[in-house]
Design a protein around this motif. Structure first.
Motif, PDB file in Angstrom:
ATOM      1  N   UNK A 159    -102.270 103.058 139.952  1.00 31.25           N
ATOM      2  CA  UNK A 159    -103.555 102.516 139.552  1.00 31.25           C
ATOM      3  C   UNK A 159    -103.756 102.823 138.073  1.00 31.25           C
ATOM      4  N   UNK A 160    -104.348 101.900 137.344  1.00 38.78           N
ATOM      5  CA  UNK A 160    -104.605 102.084 135.910  1.00 38.78           C
ATOM      6  C   UNK A 160    -105.770 103.054 135.738  1.00 38.78           C
ATOM      7  N   UNK A 161    -105.476 104.339 135.807  1.00 30.48           N
ATOM      8  CA  UNK A 161    -106.515 105.368 135.784  1.00 30.48           C
ATOM      9  C   UNK A 161    -107.179 105.460 134.414  1.00 30.48           C
ATOM     10  N   UNK A 162    -106.388 105.341 133.341  1.00 33.12           N
ATOM     11  CA  UNK A 162    -106.941 105.512 132.012  1.00 33.12           C
ATOM     12  C   UNK A 162    -107.857 104.386 131.564  1.00 33.12           C
ATOM     13  N   UNK A 163    -107.780 103.236 132.251  1.00 35.27           N
ATOM     14  CA  UNK A 163    -108.636 102.104 131.878  1.00 35.27           C
ATOM     15  C   UNK A 163    -109.983 102.131 132.583  1.00 35.27           C
ATOM     16  N   UNK A 164    -110.201 103.082 133.478  1.00 34.36           N
ATOM     17  CA  UNK A 164    -111.450 103.150 134.221  1.00 34.36           C
ATOM     18  C   UNK A 164    -112.489 103.973 133.468  1.00 34.36           C
ATOM     19  N   UNK A 165    -113.743 103.749 133.803  1.00 32.38           N
ATOM     20  CA  UNK A 165    -114.820 104.560 133.251  1.00 32.38           C
ATOM     21  C   UNK A 165    -114.791 105.950 133.880  1.00 32.38           C
ATOM     22  N   UNK A 166    -115.579 106.854 133.307  1.00 33.53           N
ATOM     23  CA  UNK A 166    -115.601 108.216 133.837  1.00 33.53           C
ATOM     24  C   UNK A 166    -116.084 108.244 135.277  1.00 33.53           C
ATOM     25  N   UNK A 167    -117.081 107.434 135.600  1.00 36.63           N
ATOM     26  CA  UNK A 167    -117.587 107.403 136.971  1.00 36.63           C
ATOM     27  C   UNK A 167    -116.528 106.871 137.930  1.00 36.63           C
ATOM     28  N   UNK A 168    -115.795 105.831 137.502  1.00 43.27           N
ATOM     29  CA  UNK A 168    -114.742 105.288 138.364  1.00 43.27           C
ATOM     30  C   UNK A 168    -113.603 106.290 138.523  1.00 43.27           C
ATOM     31  N   UNK A 169    -113.265 106.995 137.457  1.00 43.21           N
ATOM     32  CA  UNK A 169    -112.233 108.019 137.561  1.00 43.21           C
ATOM     33  C   UNK A 169    -112.641 109.125 138.527  1.00 43.21           C
ATOM     34  N   UNK A 170    -113.902 109.543 138.450  1.00 45.14           N
ATOM     35  CA  UNK A 170    -114.384 110.572 139.364  1.00 45.14           C
ATOM     36  C   UNK A 170    -114.315 110.100 140.810  1.00 45.14           C
ATOM     37  N   UNK A 171    -114.616 108.820 141.042  1.00 47.38           N
ATOM     38  CA  UNK A 171    -114.535 108.283 142.398  1.00 47.38           C
ATOM     39  C   UNK A 171    -113.115 108.269 142.917  1.00 47.38           C
ATOM     40  N   UNK A 172    -112.159 107.898 142.057  1.00 51.61           N
ATOM     41  CA  UNK A 172    -110.755 107.889 142.470  1.00 51.61           C
ATOM     42  C   UNK A 172    -110.263 109.306 142.762  1.00 51.61           C
ATOM     43  N   UNK A 173    -110.625 110.242 141.896  1.00 39.26           N
ATOM     44  CA  UNK A 173    -110.199 111.633 142.101  1.00 39.26           C
ATOM     45  C   UNK A 173    -110.820 112.197 143.376  1.00 39.26           C
ATOM     46  N   UNK A 174    -112.093 111.888 143.608  1.00 34.78           N
ATOM     47  CA  UNK A 174    -112.747 112.388 144.814  1.00 34.78           C
ATOM     48  C   UNK A 174    -112.099 111.814 146.073  1.00 34.78           C
ATOM     49  N   UNK A 175    -111.758 110.517 146.046  1.00 34.47           N
ATOM     50  CA  UNK A 175    -111.096 109.927 147.203  1.00 34.47           C
ATOM     51  C   UNK A 175    -109.724 110.527 147.439  1.00 34.47           C
ATOM     52  N   UNK A 176    -108.974 110.766 146.363  1.00 32.82           N
ATOM     53  CA  UNK A 176    -107.658 111.391 146.517  1.00 32.82           C
ATOM     54  C   UNK A 176    -107.793 112.821 147.018  1.00 32.82           C
TER      55      UNK A 176
END
Length: 309
Positions: A159-176
C-alpha cells in the motif's frame, strides 16, 4: 469515528533487538553467567587438584588463556549473535554432511566397482538424506509440517503508505496492529524483491503493433513500447512478492481460519490479499528455494519502483 485531517501520525519506539536476552547480574545475561561460572569452577577444581605440586605463578600462566577464552566466548559477538552461539553453529556446520540428497532412508554404500574417490587416499563421504520440514501441500494450500502443525500461505500486496495523510496512516497502522494483537500463533511476513526487465514486454508490443486493426492503435502500441524502454532505462523497477505465513498446531481447520482471518485483517488495512491454493502455494515455495528464479506474477504483487510500506 471521524479523525481530524491535521492529526499527528502515530509514532512508537521499537527496540533494535527485541529478542535480546535479559541481563541478570553485573550486566550479563544468564548464558554469559553460566559460561563464566562453569569456567571459574573448573579452574578452581583444577587448582585444588594441583596446588601442592604446581607453583601458583605457573598455574596462573596456564589459567589466564583459558579464562580469557571463556570471557571472549561469553561477551563477544559476531554477525549479530553471541560468540558462543556462533562457535556452536560453526561446529555443527562443520560436522554436518555437505551433500544432501532426497531419500526416504539411510544412504547405502555403493558397490565395490563404483569409484567413490577423488584421488589416492581421498575417499568421498556418502551423502546424507535431505529432511525438509514440510511433508506435503494439501489441495487447499496448507503446508503439512507433521508434528509441528500446518502453515497457511497468504499472498498480499503493498500500500502507498507515504502518500496518505496522517489520519489515514494512523488508521492503517491501527488496523495492522489489531491483526497482530489477534494472532494466537506464529506468523511470518516474507518480502521477495527482484528486478523487472520490460524489454520482452516492449518487444511483444512492437511485434503485435502491425497486426492491429487501426493505424492509431498501432501508433499507440509503438509509443507504449517506447515508453517502456525509456522507463526501464531511467528507473530501476522492482517486483515485490509479499507472502504471509501463519502456523497452527490445532489442526488444518484452525490453520485455514487463521489464513482467512489474515486476509480479512489485511483487507481492512486496504491491502489486497488472498489465500493461496495448492498449486499456487507449491509454486511460491519452489520459488523461495531458488532465489534466482523469476518472481511469480501473482495478482497481489507490487511491480513498481516505489518502496512498500
Amino acid at each position: 469515528m471521524n479523525r481530524p485531517a491535521d492529526e499527528a501520525p502515530l509514532r512508537a519506539r521499537v527496540p533494535g533487538d527485541i529478542e535480546r536476552a535479559d541481563k541478570l547480574a553485573f550486566g550479563l545475561t544468564g548464558r554469559q553467567l553460566v559460561i563464566l561460572t562453569v569456567t571459574g569452577l573448573l579452574l578452581y577444581t583444577a587448582w585444588t587438584a594441583v596446588a601442592t605440586i604446581v607453583h601458583p605463578l605457573v598455574f596462573l600462566a596456564g589459567a589466564m588463556p583459558v579464562a580469557a577464552a571463556a570471557f571472549g566466548l561469553a561477551v563477544g559477538r559476531r554477525d549479530g549473535i553471541s560468540l558462543d552461539a556462533w562457535v556452536l553453529a560453526a561446529l555443527r556446520h562443520r560436522r554436518s554432511p555437505a551433500r544432501l540428497v532426497p531419500a526416504d532412508g539411510p544412504i547405502t554404500s555403493p558397490p565395490a566397482w563404483v569409484a567413490t574417490t577423488a584421488g589416492p587416499g581421498d575417499r568421498l563421504p556418502l551423502p546424507a538424506p535431505l529432511h525438509l520440514p514440510a511433508k506435503g501441500i494439501t489441495p487447499e494450500g496448507l503446508v503439512d509440517l507433521g508434528a509441528d502443525g500446518s502453515v497457511g500461505l497468504v499472498a498480499a500486496s503493498t500500500v502507498a503508505f507515504g502518500l496518505r495523510t496522517a489520519a489515514e496512516q494512523n488508521g492503517l497502522v491501527a488496523g495492522f496492529a489489531r491483526w497482530l494483537h489477534s494472532l494466537d500463533g506464529p506468523a511470518q511476513i516474507v518480502v521477495r524483491a527482484q528486478r523487472v526487465d520490460l524489454t520482452h514486454l516492449a518487444d511483444r508490443y512492437l511485434a503485435a503493433a502491425p497486426g492491429l486493426p487501426h493505424p492509431a492503435l498501432e501508433q499507440a502500441a509503438r509509443a507504449h513500447a517506447t515508453f517502456l524502454d525509456d522507463l526501464a532505462a531511467r528507473r530501476e523497477l522492482v517486483h515485490r512478492q509479499v507472502t504471509v505465513a501463519v502456523r497452527s498446531r490445532r489442526g488444518p481447520h484452525h490453520t485455514a481460519q487463521q489464513a482467512a482471518e489474515a486476509v480479512r485483517a489485511l483487507s481492512a488495512c486496504e491491502v489486497p490479499a488472498g489465500v493461496l491454493d495448492g498449486p499456487d502455494a507449491a509454486t511460491r515455495l519452489a520459488a523461495s528455494l531458488d532465489p534466482t528464479a523469476p518472481a511469480m506474477a501473482a495478482p497481489y504483487a507490487d511491480s513498481d519502483g516505489d518502496d512498500p510500506w
